[in-house]
Design a protein around this motif. Structure first.
Motif, PDB file in Angstrom:
ATOM      1  N   LYS A 135      -8.221  54.951  69.826  1.00 15.34           N
ATOM      2  CA  LYS A 135      -6.788  54.916  69.605  1.00 15.34           C
ATOM      3  C   LYS A 135      -6.390  56.183  68.873  1.00 15.34           C
ATOM      4  N   THR A 136      -5.237  56.700  69.223  1.00 11.17           N
ATOM      5  CA  THR A 136      -4.789  57.906  68.549  1.00 11.17           C
ATOM      6  C   THR A 136      -3.271  57.887  68.445  1.00 11.17           C
TER       7      THR A 136
ATOM      8  N   SER B 118       3.049  49.428  63.073  1.00 11.08           N
ATOM      9  CA  SER B 118       1.958  49.452  62.092  1.00 11.08           C
ATOM     10  C   SER B 118       0.643  48.979  62.684  1.00 11.08           C
ATOM     11  N   ALA B 119       0.711  48.169  63.755  1.00 12.53           N
ATOM     12  CA  ALA B 119      -0.518  47.629  64.354  1.00 12.53           C
ATOM     13  C   ALA B 119      -1.388  48.732  64.958  1.00 12.53           C
ATOM     14  N   LYS B 120      -0.790  49.854  65.311  1.00 15.64           N
ATOM     15  CA  LYS B 120      -1.556  50.928  65.960  1.00 15.64           C
ATOM     16  C   LYS B 120      -2.039  51.984  64.971  1.00 15.64           C
ATOM     17  N   ILE B 121      -1.745  51.785  63.670  1.00 19.69           N
ATOM     18  CA  ILE B 121      -2.067  52.801  62.675  1.00 19.69           C
ATOM     19  C   ILE B 121      -3.192  52.327  61.760  1.00 19.69           C
TER      20      ILE B 121
ATOM     21  N   ILE C 278      -5.853  58.088  62.423  1.00 21.19           N
ATOM     22  CA  ILE C 278      -5.429  59.436  62.027  1.00 21.19           C
ATOM     23  C   ILE C 278      -6.594  60.416  62.156  1.00 21.19           C
ATOM     24  N   ARG C 279      -7.797  59.964  61.861  1.00 23.99           N
ATOM     25  CA  ARG C 279      -8.983  60.816  62.069  1.00 23.99           C
ATOM     26  C   ARG C 279      -9.104  61.189  63.547  1.00 23.99           C
TER      27      ARG C 279
END
Length: 303
Positions: A106-107, A239-242, A247-248
């Motif tokens: 995921k990004t 917020s569910a995707k963060i 972030i890495r």
């Protein structure tokens, strides 16, 4: 010697010789004790017993990635027993791992990342005396600027901010050190946080840049994860995707999208093997397609 005793010996070796983190050791312990409970004295287990255990993992609903990880732990465990002369064979030699497709990480898009950073900067500017806002701004800026693992980020030494340099050395998995660059915005956010931190008497004497009243003495990664999700929601991002790990991944993906070399990204992420970094080859493939479409003389051009 019972299986549990040999499990302890294996974990001690992983800690002393391989520098395995507490989280890694806890994960290995769970996997080995689960196998020990199902098989009975895992140290004496044969190939068929181990194969049956692995088959039961699928029945119990474990994903193929989890099955592969557990098999990897078993292989390391029995290699240790063989090397130490505690077994004359390695029963995992003929075991097959589960077939699995490597999921794309995921990004976030560059636009979403900018919104997140802008939100953190805005909140820190509006509340210059609020420790939580200054700390979150510094955390997010440093994370996106460096691509650190969350455990590496929250345990950064305070000396990182004190030197105010463009690069700093971080100690990663297996106590391996690597050099990571720090953007001007990240340095600025760290300086603001450091000034506020220094003025707070509760943090005096702490060796950590992000100290907390926790068991480790530094900010728990779970706390940062929750604060990050709240920040994303305020920035209008689901917020569910963060998560810190997302972030890495964004750090690595955005570097590759903008022309970085895969080997350089491997070094920045602290991956011991290039195969780990190759989850990002889809980014390189997209970049190459664009390159050919934009510059090859026979590529279709818009009229």
């Amino acid at each position: 010697m019972r299986g549990s005793v040999r499990i302890e010996a294996f974990l001690e070796m992983m800690s002393a010789e391989r520098g395995a983190s507490e989280n890694t050791l806890a994960s290995y312990r769970r996997d080995l004790e689960d196998a020990d409970e199902e098989i009975g004295n895992i140290a004496n287990a044969g190939t068929e017993a181990l194969r049956a255990h692995l088959s039961s993992l699928a029945t119990r609903g474990f994903a193929s990635t989890s099955q592969a990880r557990k098999l990897s732990v078993l292989r390391q465990f029995f290699k240790f027993l063989y090397a130490e002369g505690l077994r004359s064979d390695d029963p995992t030699g003929t075991l097959d791992g589960p077939r699995r497709e490597r999921a794309l990480p995921k990004t976030m898009s560059e636009a979403e990342t900018s919104r997140l950073l802008d939100q953190a900067a805005q909140e820190a500017a509006e509340k210059p005396d609020d420790l939580a806002s200054l700390r979150l701004h510094a955390l997010v800026e440093v994370l996106y600027a460096t691509g650190l693992r969350v455990s590496e980020l929250v345990s950064l030494p305070v000396s990182v901010a004190a030197r105010d340099e463009r690069f700093f050395v971080v100690k990663g998995k297996g106590n391996k050190e690597r050099l990571v660059p720090l953007s001007p915005k990240a340095r600025q956010a760290m300086r603001a946080w450091q000034e506020a931190r220094t003025a707070h008497p509760a943090f005096a004497g702490s060796p950590y840049l992000f100290p907390a009243a926790s068991e480790t003495g530094c900010l728990p990664r779970q706390v940062f994860g929750r604060e990050l999700k709240s920040l994303a929601a305020r920035a209008g991002i689901a917020s569910a995707k963060i998560s810190p790990h997302v972030i890495r991944h964004a750090f690595a993906s955005h570097l590759l999208q903008n022309g970085a070399d895969l080997r350089a990204v491997q070094q920045l992420l602290g991956h011991a093997d290039i195969s780990t970094t190759q989850i990002y080859t889809h980014v390189l493939e997209e970049r190459l397609v664009r390159l050919v479409n934009d510059h090859h003389p026979l590529a279709d051009k818009p009229l």
